[in-house]
Structure formats: structure tokens, C-alpha cells
Scaffold this motif. Sequence first.
Motif, short mmCIF file in Angstrom:
data_model
loop_
_atom_site.label_atom_id
_atom_site.label_comp_id
_atom_site.label_asym_id
_atom_site.label_seq_id
_atom_site.Cartn_x
_atom_site.Cartn_y
_atom_site.Cartn_z
N PRO A 55 0.80 -1.22 0.00
CA PRO A 55 0.00 0.00 0.00
C PRO A 55 0.84 1.28 0.00
O PRO A 55 0.42 2.31 -0.54
N HIS A 112 3.34 -1.67 13.99
CA HIS A 112 2.91 -1.55 12.59
C HIS A 112 3.10 -2.89 11.90
O HIS A 112 4.21 -3.42 11.83
N GLU A 117 -1.15 -5.52 3.29
CA GLU A 117 -1.84 -4.39 3.92
C GLU A 117 -0.86 -3.68 4.86
O GLU A 117 0.21 -4.20 5.17
N SER A 118 -1.25 -2.49 5.30
CA SER A 118 -0.47 -1.71 6.26
C SER A 118 -1.40 -1.41 7.42
O SER A 118 -2.38 -0.67 7.26
N ILE A 119 -1.12 -1.99 8.60
CA ILE A 119 -2.08 -1.99 9.70
C ILE A 119 -1.48 -1.33 10.94
O ILE A 119 -0.40 -1.72 11.40
N GLN A 122 -5.44 3.19 15.45
CA GLN A 122 -5.91 4.55 15.19
C GLN A 122 -5.29 5.56 16.15
O GLN A 122 -4.84 6.63 15.74
N THR A 144 -3.27 3.38 5.38
CA THR A 144 -3.28 2.32 6.39
C THR A 144 -4.69 1.82 6.71
O THR A 144 -5.68 2.55 6.59
N LYS A 145 -4.72 0.58 7.15
CA LYS A 145 -5.93 0.02 7.75
C LYS A 145 -5.83 0.30 9.24
O LYS A 145 -4.86 -0.10 9.89
N ARG A 146 -6.82 0.99 9.81
CA ARG A 146 -6.78 1.39 11.20
C ARG A 146 -7.60 0.42 12.05
O ARG A 146 -8.75 0.10 11.69
N VAL A 147 -7.05 -0.01 13.18
CA VAL A 147 -7.77 -0.87 14.11
C VAL A 147 -7.71 -0.23 15.49
O VAL A 147 -6.84 0.59 15.79
N TYR A 153 -6.73 -7.30 17.49
CA TYR A 153 -6.91 -7.57 16.05
C TYR A 153 -6.16 -8.83 15.64
O TYR A 153 -6.70 -9.67 14.91
N ASN A 157 -7.34 -12.34 14.03
CA ASN A 157 -6.86 -12.61 12.66
C ASN A 157 -5.42 -13.14 12.72
O ASN A 157 -4.49 -12.47 12.27
#
Length: 277
Positions: A55, A112, A117-119, A122, A144-147, A153, A157
Motif C-alpha cells: 500500500p 505496525h 496491507e499496512s495496519i 488509530q 493504512t488500515k486502522r484498528v 486484532y 486474525n
Amino acid sequence: MKTDSPKHTYRLIAFDMDGTLLNSGKKISQHTIDAIEQAFAVGKEVVLSTGRCIPELEEYFQMIPRLRYAVCVSGALVYDYQKRQTLYSNPITVPTVRQILAQVRQEDIMVHFLTTESIVEQNHLNHMNDYQMGVYQPMFQKITKRVENIHAYFEQNPVPIEKINLYHRTREEREKTRERLKNLNLVLADSEVSSLECSAKGVTKGTGLKKLCEILGINLKDTIAVGDADNDIDVLKTAGLSIAMGNANDMVKSICDVTVNDCDHDGCAQAIKQYLL
């Protein structure tokens, strides 16, 4: 010199991103883009060799449409962007990810995950300056995907992760983390001001380049690598010709065959024109 002759014909050039292909403003100059297009026009291969994940590379693939291959997340992932396909992966196993997270859970560290993906969390995204990563905040906000909680998380997953970056407030805190993780089956590398990169044992940009060359049928002696920092050293030693940027650290310059201009004065365009074309 690893090469037999300065007139050796090279087929592929691999560029590090930050401090190499990207200038101080995190941009690729038009002069460098033009040189890359010239290389593609005569059948040369230009690839990325970077610690970044897919990403984080999206805008650069859009900017240079013929750019196809990336040795990314420090060599843990080799990716074909045109086919959106993983060609090779060597991730951190699920049990080892759990061990890393257990060691840092109680610490003030921004975690990180880098895969396809880049997670990030937040809350950490809103305070990246505190972790010496403020220059990357605009990009992270876009890609980024924010959790809410990265530990929770992962438990929901639990999959292998190509790379985990741990961003600290200070270098001293980074060293404490390194000490806690030193007995795990990992490659640990310093980056940025106070970041620690965690990869699976055996992962380097050099091993990633070897895998890509096997796939493309290109001999390593016909490749060029360009970089500026310690995490480039293995790929620089692996390639047929090693090129240090003018802004590279002294260790990188000492092991490279040649040095070009710095990243703010089109060193990558110089590398293409003088050594690839």
C-alpha cells in the motif's frame, strides 16, 4: 569491484526507496522518472527494493506505469504489481508474532504490521510525531488500515506477518526492545530515528533480489543495486554492481563499487544513465 569490466551490460536495477529513489520530500523527481522510462524503453528492468509494503508503494506504481516488480517489506515479499500477485513470501510465523506482541504489550510503542496491507492502531496514527515518524503521517492517513487495538486484532486474525515495525519515542527505548527480542528467531534492524524492524530469520533485501532474479531468469551478475543505509548492505553485496547514494552512510559507501549524487540531486537518474543504459 565485483564486475569484470565497466562496460558490462546490466539487465536490471533495484532501487531502495527512502533516501535513494525518493528525495528529502519523499518524491521521485521528474528527471529520475524520465530516466526510468528510458530504461524500460530499451528493455531494461527497474524494480523497487524497499522496507515499505505494497500500500505504501501504490502511488509510485501509478506514477510509473511500467514499474512492475517490488522486493518489499525488506525482502520478505516479492510482488508482481501488474498481476497483483505475491511471487514469494517469507513471513514471521504466528507463534513468533505472538511472542513479539507479548514483549511489547505493556510498552509505549507504536506497532505496525506490514503485509499486502499496512495496519496500525488509530490512536497511534494520531501521535506519530511522538514516535519520530511524523514525516510519514500524511501517507499513513491515506493508506493504512486502522484498528482499535492491534493486539486484539491479531488474536482475531492470527496470520503470518511479513514484517513488524516497532516505533519508539527514543533510541534508548528501541535498545531495550532489541534486548527483549534478541532471543527470538528474527532479523532485527534499526531504521529511521528510533524504529526497530522485525523480520523472519534469513530475510534480507538480498535474498528477495535472488528470488526475483530466479523468477525472471536474470543472472545476479547482470543486476545493479542502489542504496543508502545499513538495510541495503546485503542487496548491495548480492548484486553484480553496487551503487551508493551520495547521502549514504560511510559503511554503505565503503562496500559499494561506485557512488553517485545524493537523493536530492538525481543520483538514481545518474545510476541509470551511467551504468544501466
